[in-house]
Design an enzyme around this catalytic site. Structure first.
Site, PDB file in Angstrom:
ATOM      1  N   CYS A 180      -3.346  -3.400   7.286  1.00  0.00           N
ATOM      2  CA  CYS A 180      -2.670  -2.636   8.803  1.00  0.00           C
ATOM      3  C   CYS A 180      -2.181  -1.510   9.163  1.00  0.00           C
ATOM      4  O   CYS A 180      -2.639  -0.942   8.219  1.00  0.00           O
ATOM      5  CB  CYS A 180      -1.037  -3.093   9.043  1.00  0.00           C
ATOM      6  SG  CYS A 180       0.084  -2.817   8.619  1.00  0.00           S
ATOM      7  N   GLU A 218       0.857  -1.545   0.056  1.00  0.00           N
ATOM      8  CA  GLU A 218       0.321   0.042  -0.018  1.00  0.00           C
ATOM      9  C   GLU A 218       0.335   0.814   0.168  1.00  0.00           C
ATOM     10  O   GLU A 218       0.729   1.873  -0.468  1.00  0.00           O
ATOM     11  CB  GLU A 218      -0.630  -0.183   1.672  1.00  0.00           C
ATOM     12  CG  GLU A 218      -1.926  -0.808   1.522  1.00  0.00           C
ATOM     13  CD  GLU A 218      -1.034  -2.404   1.819  1.00  0.00           C
ATOM     14  OE1 GLU A 218      -2.175  -2.934   2.759  1.00  0.00           O
ATOM     15  OE2 GLU A 218       0.019  -2.513   2.334  1.00  0.00           O
TER      16      GLU A 218
END
Length: 171
Positions: free
Chosen positions: A100, A76
């Site tokens: 996360c 990401e």
């Protein structure tokens, strides 16, 4: 007509998640994660996968959890860095793991408005690893969900149907 629009939307989403799935295979880490960031206008696509920063060799540190977790850049974040300011108001598609908390911050800061991700497992529905230094990624995913909710980011969770199609929690 609404159904045609719905089918078109699902087809686009499936394509982006399948692209993220493909990109995840570029990672040399055993936990392969891929991300596709689509700009607000839908024409600009940026890819990311989890790996060491440019110029840092993918060596035996990939097998040493304590070192790897401190060196690796998540998919990401790699997609956000590559997109730069074009990430603002975009959509992020992630394949491989739930997002996360470490990645939620940069996603929020980049101004991404919508995230497509695997839903983290509910507490008590799985057995977390008891291995030394292990991270409970499901717990981290639940933290990121709370962060996204607080920041006003739309999160659409999907389930892999294992035939290159996915089911979405908003349809």
């Amino acid at each position: 007509m609404a159904c045609d629009n719905c089918n078109s939307k699902i087809k686009w989403r499936n394509r982006m998640i399948n692209l993220a799935k493909h990109v995840s295979g570029w990672s040399r880490d055993h936990a392969q994660v891929g991300a596709v960031l689509v700009s607000k206008k839908g024409g600009d696509i940026t890819l990311g996968y989890n790996g060491f920063p440019f110029g840092v060799k993918d060596d035996d540190r990939l097998k040493k959890r304590d070192q790897k977790l401190n060196i690796i850049v998540h998919a990401e974040v790699n997609a956000i860095i590559a997109a730069g300011s074009r990430a603002a108001d975009g959509d992020l598609y992630v394949f491989g793991k739930s997002i996360c908390a470490r990645c939620a911050g940069p996603i929020i800061q980049a101004g991404i408005k919508r995230v497509f991700a695997i839903k983290p497992k509910a507490e008590g529905s799985y057995t977390p690893s008891t291995e030394a230094g292990a991270i409970d990624w499901e717990y981290m995913g639940r933290i990121s969900h709370d962060m996204f909710t607080e920041a006003g980011i739309e999160v659409i969770y999907y389930t892999d149907n294992y035939d290159d199609t996915y089911s979405y929690n908003d349809m």
